[in-house]
Design an enzyme around this catalytic site. Sequence first.
Site, mmCIF file in Angstrom:
data_model
loop_
_atom_site.group_PDB
_atom_site.id
_atom_site.type_symbol
_atom_site.label_atom_id
_atom_site.label_comp_id
_atom_site.label_asym_id
_atom_site.label_seq_id
_atom_site.Cartn_x
_atom_site.Cartn_y
_atom_site.Cartn_z
ATOM 1 N N TYR A 108 0.874 -1.205 -0.134
ATOM 2 C CA TYR A 108 0.129 -0.005 -0.008
ATOM 3 C C TYR A 108 0.924 1.342 0.028
ATOM 4 O O TYR A 108 0.402 2.465 0.269
ATOM 5 C CB TYR A 108 -0.758 0.026 1.210
ATOM 6 C CG TYR A 108 -1.838 -1.240 1.807
ATOM 7 C CD1 TYR A 108 -2.688 -1.444 0.608
ATOM 8 C CD2 TYR A 108 -1.728 -1.969 2.667
ATOM 9 C CE1 TYR A 108 -3.532 -2.884 0.856
ATOM 10 C CE2 TYR A 108 -2.447 -3.001 3.023
ATOM 11 C CZ TYR A 108 -3.434 -3.289 2.095
ATOM 12 O OH TYR A 108 -4.167 -4.385 2.282
ATOM 13 N N CYS A 135 14.842 -11.284 -0.580
ATOM 14 C CA CYS A 135 15.499 -11.144 -2.171
ATOM 15 C C CYS A 135 14.425 -10.437 -2.893
ATOM 16 O O CYS A 135 13.567 -11.022 -3.819
ATOM 17 C CB CYS A 135 15.810 -12.662 -2.759
ATOM 18 S SG CYS A 135 17.249 -13.297 -1.916
#
Length: 463
Positions: free
Chosen positions: A364, A391
């Site tokens: 968000y 990662c």
Amino acid sequence: MSRVAHPAGPRHADVLPPDHPPMPPRDVNALDPTIWPRTAHRTNGALVLGGVDVRDLAAEHGTPMFICDEADFRGRCREFVDAFGDEAGVFYAAKAFCCRAVMRWVSEEGLGVDVCTGGELEVALRAGVDPSMITLHGSNKLMQELDRALAVGVGHIVVDSFDEIDRLERVASRESGQLTRILVRVTTGVEAAAHEFVATAHDDQKFGFSLASGAADEAVRRVLASDALDFAGLHSHIGSQIYDTAGFEVAAHRVLELAVRIRESRGIEIDELNLGGGFGIAYVPGDDPADIKVVAQNLREIMDSQCRAAGLAPPRLTVEPGRAIAGPGTVTLYQVGTVKDVDGLRTYVSVDGGMSDNIRTALYDADYTCVLASRESDAPPLLCRLVGRHCESGDIVVRDTYLPADVTDGDLVAVAATGAYCRSMASNYNHVPRPGVVAVRDGSSRILVRSETADDLMRLDVG
Ligand SMILES: Cc1ncc(COP(=O)(O)O)c(C=O)c1O
């Protein structure tokens, strides 16, 4: 279409060019009381929550860890109950954060619980929540969830689709007990997020029955026509992080127009109006949600005046706060690892968690406040990015923040207001164990949810 900006006045993002970093804080060690848990303070430089030094918590329980200030959580429960009064119903939205201890806290403080899956329902039941105080939500409730909800006798089911009304009728007619109270979830065309609301004439979303298309009228007709279902009233949830009541006013007006049509066509008045959740909290300086007492009073006035105008008896008002109860009292404690200055472009401060314990920044673009928690520092503020260990370059916890320039490997950093939609949305991405949740109160700590271990991660791998 109407668009109303939040009343909090401009924040940095509104007055500075989009990519401009925030202004440095006056005091990089300060704990803004509108953002940090109510018991937060520093003793000998270190952050103390619920009377417990976070360095001791880290030593005992490890990091990363969610630390929940129980007094803060319970206090907000009580404030909602007081603000909305005896007549109203306050149902804690378990999706914000769900474990047995907090289910017990909310029950003890006089709230009901809103659950949206069989899993959340099971936690509430196992915590001893009175089933009649449970509301079951969900846009695609499974048959077994409906079965279980009816078998235990939940207080309300919020219907969300015609398919579900059919399913519910089939399940309900198999049960011989008391009829479950049904709320019909309507979509009003009002959408609230990021302190603003937008009111449109149409809906394009998976939740509820559209008022604009007439689906909501038809859903009420079908519930009323069923011998197996007991129509209680209407439900509307307009969004999240709402700072005032303007959006609720438009939504309530539209919902009550439906209530008038129901009375005119069926001679029935609704008993209950549930206006959902979405009450906003402060994440960064300048965030200024309205006091819940003021919100409650406004909502009641809105409902009463609109009912008066429509000649309806005011229904019982219910609400479902999640974030506003669970959010502000919890912080995430991380240990700093790598501190990397990338060619003078930016300093990346890496912590031992990340998007697996807080996906909200990536999902968000959420904003957070963090501080150096294990000590105070006189070093000047350094603009940096707090990142995780996953990662993924989007693995950002706090996009732009200031920490003392001497922040280093081994320091503890705390991120504020992470009690809602962080642990509950946590994942095991990269096979990282999910952090535990520790409650602090009056100088002692207690594990509510233990941290996962490598063994937990391997337990389901049967290959
Ligand atoms: C139906 C319903 N009620 C309540 C809530 C809780 O919202 P919040 O945590 O923003 O108060 C949600 C959140 O998605 C919801 O969908």
